[in-house]
Design an enzyme around this catalytic site. Structure first.
Site, mmCIF file in Angstrom:
data_model
loop_
_atom_site.group_PDB
_atom_site.id
_atom_site.type_symbol
_atom_site.label_atom_id
_atom_site.label_comp_id
_atom_site.label_asym_id
_atom_site.label_seq_id
_atom_site.Cartn_x
_atom_site.Cartn_y
_atom_site.Cartn_z
ATOM 1 N N GLY A 190 30.181 33.500 38.685
ATOM 2 C CA GLY A 190 30.920 33.389 39.937
ATOM 3 C C GLY A 190 31.068 31.939 40.359
ATOM 4 N N LYS A 225 28.692 29.930 41.002
ATOM 5 C CA LYS A 225 27.550 29.132 40.546
ATOM 6 C C LYS A 225 27.929 28.399 39.263
ATOM 7 C CE LYS A 225 24.321 32.402 42.565
ATOM 8 N NZ LYS A 225 23.393 33.488 42.268
ATOM 9 N N ASP A 253 39.165 35.365 33.179
ATOM 10 C CA ASP A 253 40.298 35.347 32.254
ATOM 11 C C ASP A 253 41.068 34.037 32.371
ATOM 12 O OD1 ASP A 253 39.689 37.955 31.452
ATOM 13 O OD2 ASP A 253 40.960 38.835 32.999
#
Length: 167
Positions: A124, A126, A154
């Protein structure tokens, strides 16, 4: 507010899987990369990414595995060129816990020792971690106001493949 709707996957008939294998075999001969991403539609298709990766590598084409679950663990044995996964999917697929940076780096290094040239683990907003024969990197993403994270992995992978194609 976000809403996601997940419907049951349709069954894949053996003939449909064979058409996919033949198509990939033809396209891999004139392609730089084959990307195997997403989930398996069902247990009868859990080997398809493994088979596609083997075919593509045999044709001299590089391969990406960006998946999870049984299809991921099986396809990993075909030794794709690049593995890109997110932390949660990696943990669930390999039944492990990556609770520290050291554990993340160690897991990626093991993937590389198993023959994968590039390992990428996202999490995410992080940091993302990358390993290759050239070294290891911790990549801090820019701070953004997330509206909907669907497709962000993606998009990252597309950018990386663009970079490979234009280096």
């Amino acid at each position: 507010t976000q809403t996601a709707v997940f419907e049951p996957s349709p069954d894949v008939e053996p003939g449909e899987a064979e058409v996919l294998r033949r198509t990939v075999a033809l396209l891999a001969e004139r392609s730089s990369w084959v990307v195997c991403s997403g989930s398996s539609p069902g247990p009868n298709a859990d080997d398809i990414f493994y088979e596609v990766i083997q075919q593509a590598l045999h044709a001299g084409c590089s391969c990406v595995l960006d998946s999870y679950g049984t299809v991921f663990t099986r396809a990993l044995k075909a030794v794709p060129t690049l593995v890109k996964t997110n932390r949660t999917e990696f943990e669930q697929s390999l039944k492990t816990s990556l609770s520290s940076e050291r554990e993340i780096r160690s897991a990626l290094e093991q993937v590389r020792k198993d023959g994968v040239r590039f390992g990428i683990l996202t999490d995410g907003g992080k940091p993302a971690y990358v390993v290759s024969e050239d070294g290891e990197w911790k990549i801090e993403p820019p701070a953004v106001k997330a509206v909907n994270p669907v497709g962000s992995g993606d998009a990252m992978l597309a950018g990386m493949l663009y970079g490979f194609a234009n280096k």
